[in-house]
Motif scaffolding. Structure first.
Motif: not given
Length: 322
Positions: A15-17, A19-24, A101-112, A140-145
């Motif tokens: 989660r901190p990672l 958050g850091a990637i989302a900040l970037a 689950t919202p994190l996963l689905l949000g990251a998936l939508a953004m990656a697609v 993609v990094l957020m989706l992987g994490l």
């Protein structure tokens, strides 16, 4: 290092990672938004980046596309970090568990969505924007994490939800950019009265095409056709975008723009009697005779008695579709 030793570390820091990637990602998209809104467009955004920002794909609903990315990254940052301060004990039914689950689905939508944007960069816009590519990498990094950042118990339900989100994202993305894609195709559009485009005439008119079209119009030659007819579009494409506008054309489809289906129905019996064929499109009327089917420009010149220049530049081409 074994998986049993790797998982706890990832679970603790995922989660901190994220958050850091989302900040970037927020910083990245904030800068792209600034460059899009900044008329001078200088600074770090040069060459390919400027090409991307000046393309029709850089805006959605009148706002910079990057602005929506900024909002998406901000939402991911909040989902990833805020629960850590509220649910410190990480209860099974706590906020941390509820937001995975919202994190996963949000990251998936953004990656697609980012994947489609990379496709646009490579194929449609044909430019390199490092800020745009960085945003795709962050997604993609957020989706992987999110995938490895916790022990997902029900992978079946997770995969099902992911498939639904992927389909919705793909359909929504294509629908969002479809008008832009259509506007990117150069040429004269052929469609129905509701504005739906079926074909695009992309050829230019030469002097010979223009002179023949004017001759046909002056001598009363008429082309009967329908907007949905590919051979009618091919006939217009032989004339080119400018000359085709001078050709006397009758739209026979009821739902066509400027339809005159009544005239088509009136001449249909005469056409079928003379040609011994069913009335089809296109059909030419030159003088007192009807000629079914697409005709080459030299054929039309001969049939109409045209004696002007005949160095026609356009050969047969299949019409583009949007």
């Amino acid at each position: 290092m074994t998986r049993s030793r790797l998982n706890p570390w990832i679970h603790q820091w995922s989660r901190p990672l994220i958050g850091a990637i989302a900040l970037a990602g927020m910083l990245d998209t904030a800068y792209i938004t600034y460059e899009k809104l900044n008329v001078s467009q200088g600074g770090l955004c040069q060459a390919g980046c400027s090409v991307v920002l000046n393309s029709p794909y850089a805006e959605v609903l009148g706002y910079p596309l990057a602005l929506f990315g900024l909002v998406a990254y901000a939402a991911m940052a909040l989902l990833a970090v805020v629960p850590l301060f509220i649910d410190k004990a990480e209860k099974p039914d706590g906020l941390i568990a509820q937001t995975w689950t919202p994190l996963l689905l949000g990251a998936l939508a953004m990656a697609v969505f980012s994947g489609y944007l990379v496709y646009l960069l490579a194929v449609e816009i044909q430019a390199v924007c490092y800020f745009c590519i960085a945003s795709a990498v962050f997604s993609v990094l957020m989706l992987g994490l999110t995938l490895v950042g916790r022990a997902w118990e029900d992978w079946g339900q997770t995969l099902f939800s992911g498939a639904i989100v992927t389909m919705v994202t793909v359909v929504g993305t294509l629908g969002l950019f479809s008008p832009v894609a259509q506007s990117m195709i150069p040429g004269t559009r052929i469609g129905d009265a509701s504005g739906n485009v079926f074909f695009v005439v992309g050829t230019e008119s030469g002097e010979s095409e223009a002179q023949l079209a004017k001759h046909l119009a002056v001598t009363g030659a008429t082309m009967y056709g329908a907007y949905w007819c590919p051979h009618c579009c091919e006939q217009k494409q032989l004339f080119g975008q400018t000359a085709m506008k001078d050709v006397n054309y009758v739209e026979c489809a009821d739902s066509g723009k400027n339809s005159d289906s009544a005239q088509c129905k009136a001449v249909a019996p005469e056409i079928e009697k003379q040609t011994k064929e069913n009335f089809g499109f296109p059909t030419w009327k030159i003088g007192d005779r009807f000629y079914p089917g697409r005709k080459s420009l030299p054929e039309l010149a001969e049939l109409s008695g045209y004696i002007g220049p005949q160095d026609f530049k356009n050969g047969f081409q299949i019409c583009k579709t949007p």
